[in-house]
Design an enzyme around this catalytic site. Structure first.
Site, PDB file in Angstrom:
ATOM      1  CE  LYS A  10     -56.413 -27.641 -72.890  1.00 38.03           C
ATOM      2  NZ  LYS A  10     -55.943 -28.925 -73.382  1.00 38.03           N
ATOM      3  CG  ASP A 138     -59.034 -28.868 -70.211  1.00 35.35           C
ATOM      4  OD1 ASP A 138     -58.184 -29.264 -69.421  1.00 35.35           O
ATOM      5  OD2 ASP A 138     -58.945 -28.975 -71.440  1.00 35.35           O
TER       6      ASP A 138
HETATM    7  C1  LIG Z   1     -57.773 -33.954 -72.395  1.00 38.31           C
HETATM    8  C2  LIG Z   1     -57.732 -32.550 -71.857  1.00 38.31           C
HETATM    9  C3  LIG Z   1     -56.319 -32.242 -71.349  1.00 38.31           C
HETATM   10  O1  LIG Z   1     -56.158 -30.895 -71.011  1.00 38.31           O
HETATM   11  O2  LIG Z   1     -57.986 -31.527 -72.809  1.00 38.31           O
HETATM   12  P1  LIG Z   1     -58.685 -31.438 -74.262  1.00 38.31           P
HETATM   13  O3  LIG Z   1     -57.908 -32.270 -75.207  1.00 38.31           O
HETATM   14  O4  LIG Z   1     -60.105 -31.906 -74.162  1.00 38.31           O
HETATM   15  O5  LIG Z   1     -58.627 -29.978 -74.596  1.00 38.31           O
HETATM   16  C4  LIG Z   1     -58.726 -32.416 -70.671  1.00 38.31           C
HETATM   17  O6  LIG Z   1     -58.404 -33.304 -69.648  1.00 38.31           O
HETATM   18  C5  LIG Z   1     -60.171 -32.578 -71.024  1.00 38.31           C
HETATM   19  O7  LIG Z   1     -60.921 -31.737 -70.208  1.00 38.31           O
HETATM   20  P2  LIG Z   1     -62.475 -31.424 -70.557  1.00 38.31           P
HETATM   21  O8  LIG Z   1     -62.608 -31.206 -72.010  1.00 38.31           O
HETATM   22  O9  LIG Z   1     -62.926 -30.336 -69.632  1.00 38.31           O
HETATM   23  O10 LIG Z   1     -63.118 -32.790 -70.207  1.00 38.31           O
HETATM   24  P3  LIG Z   1     -64.408 -33.138 -69.316  1.00 38.31           P
HETATM   25  O11 LIG Z   1     -65.566 -32.389 -69.877  1.00 38.31           O
HETATM   26  O12 LIG Z   1     -64.103 -33.002 -67.872  1.00 38.31           O
HETATM   27  O13 LIG Z   1     -64.557 -34.685 -69.649  1.00 38.31           O
HETATM   28  C6  LIG Z   1     -64.984 -35.149 -70.911  1.00 38.31           C
HETATM   29  C7  LIG Z   1     -64.775 -36.646 -70.942  1.00 38.31           C
HETATM   30  O14 LIG Z   1     -63.366 -36.930 -71.080  1.00 38.31           O
HETATM   31  C8  LIG Z   1     -62.989 -38.016 -70.273  1.00 38.31           C
HETATM   32  N1  LIG Z   1     -62.007 -37.584 -69.259  1.00 38.31           N
HETATM   33  C9  LIG Z   1     -61.744 -36.260 -69.056  1.00 38.31           C
HETATM   34  C10 LIG Z   1     -60.787 -35.866 -68.142  1.00 38.31           C
HETATM   35  C11 LIG Z   1     -60.107 -36.874 -67.412  1.00 38.31           C
HETATM   36  N2  LIG Z   1     -59.153 -36.552 -66.520  1.00 38.31           N
HETATM   37  N3  LIG Z   1     -60.393 -38.180 -67.611  1.00 38.31           N
HETATM   38  C12 LIG Z   1     -61.322 -38.547 -68.536  1.00 38.31           C
HETATM   39  O15 LIG Z   1     -61.555 -39.749 -68.709  1.00 38.31           O
HETATM   40  C13 LIG Z   1     -64.257 -38.563 -69.658  1.00 38.31           C
HETATM   41  O16 LIG Z   1     -64.745 -39.544 -70.544  1.00 38.31           O
HETATM   42  C14 LIG Z   1     -65.191 -37.357 -69.682  1.00 38.31           C
HETATM   43  O17 LIG Z   1     -66.552 -37.719 -69.745  1.00 38.31           O
END
Ligand SMILES: C[C@@](CO)(OP(=O)(O)O)[C@H](O)COP(=O)(O)OP(=O)(O)OC[C@H]1O[C@@H](n2ccc(N)nc2=O)[C@H](O)[C@@H]1O
Ligand SMILES: Nc1ncnc2c1ncn2[C@@H]1O[C@H](COP(=O)(O)OP(=O)(O)O)[C@@H](O)[C@H]1O
EC number: 2.7.1.148
Length: 397
Positions: A10, A138
């Protein structure tokens, strides 16, 4: 017997971060879009007296135990089904690790779908989404595919009207960005008062500072309350939803050859929906030079023109670009504003470090790929993946 599942990636077309919630996560409003680039997850499973999970991968950076997202999903699914099984999962990594492309999350969704198929069972839709949310914020989006609105901490997902497939270049800088660290960095700049958690009408200027446009509270030098920020996240989710509906009506309004259903092929001249740009080289034996026709271009331009003003930007750029200045330069190369092949839109994906650009034609996308590669950064040619294609192509032969 085993089941091979394409684990698509994504990008975030827009992403606004809100305040930290009681559970430590951040409120988030984002517009996800699936891409054809993918890993391949192979699952074999048979019922057994005792559950035994084993996981292998071709990438040493990916954990092969209970920390792996696919492992968590398999264990969670079996527990919910009250079933024991011997399960083998192999993850063929092609996507960047810590790239902001949701690769680990997509692996989890793919493992669930592969496991269900192998065992001939299926969780209910609501139960699937709920389980997915326990594995990662995600993950649920990958149970929908196409253009998806994410609210809550990103795990509350709603399908949006889809856009036709769009040529896309993904730049893969040689650094990984930790998602929790990026959120912490965002908190730090907000706490220092250098940035404001952003809503529908605020704009990031070129140097990454948040302009105070459209916020009387900010223009007067005031600070935003948590409630105010939350209101703006809600406002932004309405904007994303309406963008998708508005562009759909542009398509319907200008469709002289008939209205095309979202996700169906036929919106784009040439063979774009059939392009297989899911591999690292982006190679395909099909003609890849077709221009988007007026219909698709209008829908896209409507999204980009109205979207930028309405908040189609990624808050993480404000913290990730200052730490990795070369990423800002890579975004400029993707944009190619002074070239003959400019992007319709370019941004950091999620918390990075991958960046993407969207283009009118495959020829423009190839030119952008060359611009980025010339600076020594890996660049992959791909296309956005509408929902129908996402599901049609998911199970590999
Ligand atoms: C930032 C995003 C945007 O699409 O993508 P990526 O850059 O990782 O792909 C996502 O929210 C990532 O989702 P995901 O990778 O599933 O994160 P999670 O396992 O739920 O969370 C990992 C950590 O990120 C932080 N976290 C995540 C999501 C959120 N809304 N708030 C947070 O503060 C928290 O510290 C959590 O412990
Ligand atoms: N199946 C998986 N694939 C990749 N990384 C995984 C997986 N399961 C757990 N991880 C861990 O999650 C981290 C980030 O995963 P990834 O999904 O690649 O990044 P992002 O969240 O930025 O899109 C990795 O550093 C890795 O330690």
């Amino acid at each position: 017997m085993s089941t091979r599942v394409r684990s698509f990636s994504k990008i975030n077309l827009g992403l606004a971060i809100g305040p930290v919630r009681g559970d430590g996560f951040h409120a988030l409003t984002t517009m996800y879009q699936t891409l054809a680039l993918h890993d391949v997850v192979t699952v074999s499973a048979k019922r057994a007296a005792v559950t035994a999970i084993s996981l292998t991968t071709n990438d040493a950076r990916v954990p092969v135990d209970g920390r792996n997202t696919a492992w968590k999903m398999v264990a969670g699914c079996l527990a919910r089904l009250g079933m024991a099984a011997e399960v083998e999962v192999h993850i063929e990594k092609r996507l960047p690790v810590q790239g902001g492309m949701g690769a680990g999350s997509a692996n989890a969704a793919a493992a669930l779908l592969g496991l269900e198929r192998e065992l001939g069972v299926a969780l209910g839709e609501a139960e699937r989404l709920e389980l997915a949310a326990t594995v990662g914020s995600d993950v649920p989006l990958f149970l929908i595919g196409g253009a998806v609105l994410g609210v809550g901490r990103g795990e509350l997902v709603t399908s949006l009207r889809d856009f036709a497939a769009i040529p896309c270049v993904v730049a893969v800088p040689g650094v990984g960005v930790s998602t929790p660290a990026a959120f912490r960095d965002w908190d730090a700049v907000v706490a220092r008062g250098e940035r404001f958690a952003r809503g529908a009408n605020a704009h990031l200027s070129d140097d990454g500072t948040v302009a105070k446009m459209g916020h009387p509270e900010l223009e007067a030098g005031g600070t935003l309350t948590s409630a105010g920020i939350r209101d703006r996240l809600e406002e932004l989710s309405l904007v994303y939803s309406s963008l998708s509906v508005r562009t759909e009506s542009v398509k319907a309004g200008s469709a002289k050859t008939g209205v095309v259903e979202p996700g169906a092929s036929g919106i784009v001249r040439g063979d774009l929906p059939e392009w297989d740009l899911g591999n690292k080289q982006g190679s395909s034996d099909r003609d890849q030079d077709g221009m988007l026709d007026d219909l698709a271009e209008n829908a896209l331009l409507a999204l980009v023109r109205t979207g930028i003003g309405d908040g189609l930007q990624n808050d993480f750029e404000a913290v990730v670009f200052p730490q990795y200045p070369s990423l800002r330069e890579t975004k400029r190369q993707l944009m190619g504003s002074d070239s003959g092949s400019p992007a319709l839109y370019a941004a950091l994906s999620g918390s990075g470090s991958a960046l993407f650009g969207l283009y009118r034609s495959m020829a423009d996308a190839r030119a952008a790929q060359q611009r980025v590669q010339a600076s020594g950064v890996e660049a992959l040619l791909t296309a956005t993946l509408p929902r129908d294609d996402y599901w049609r192509r998911m199970f590999a032969e």
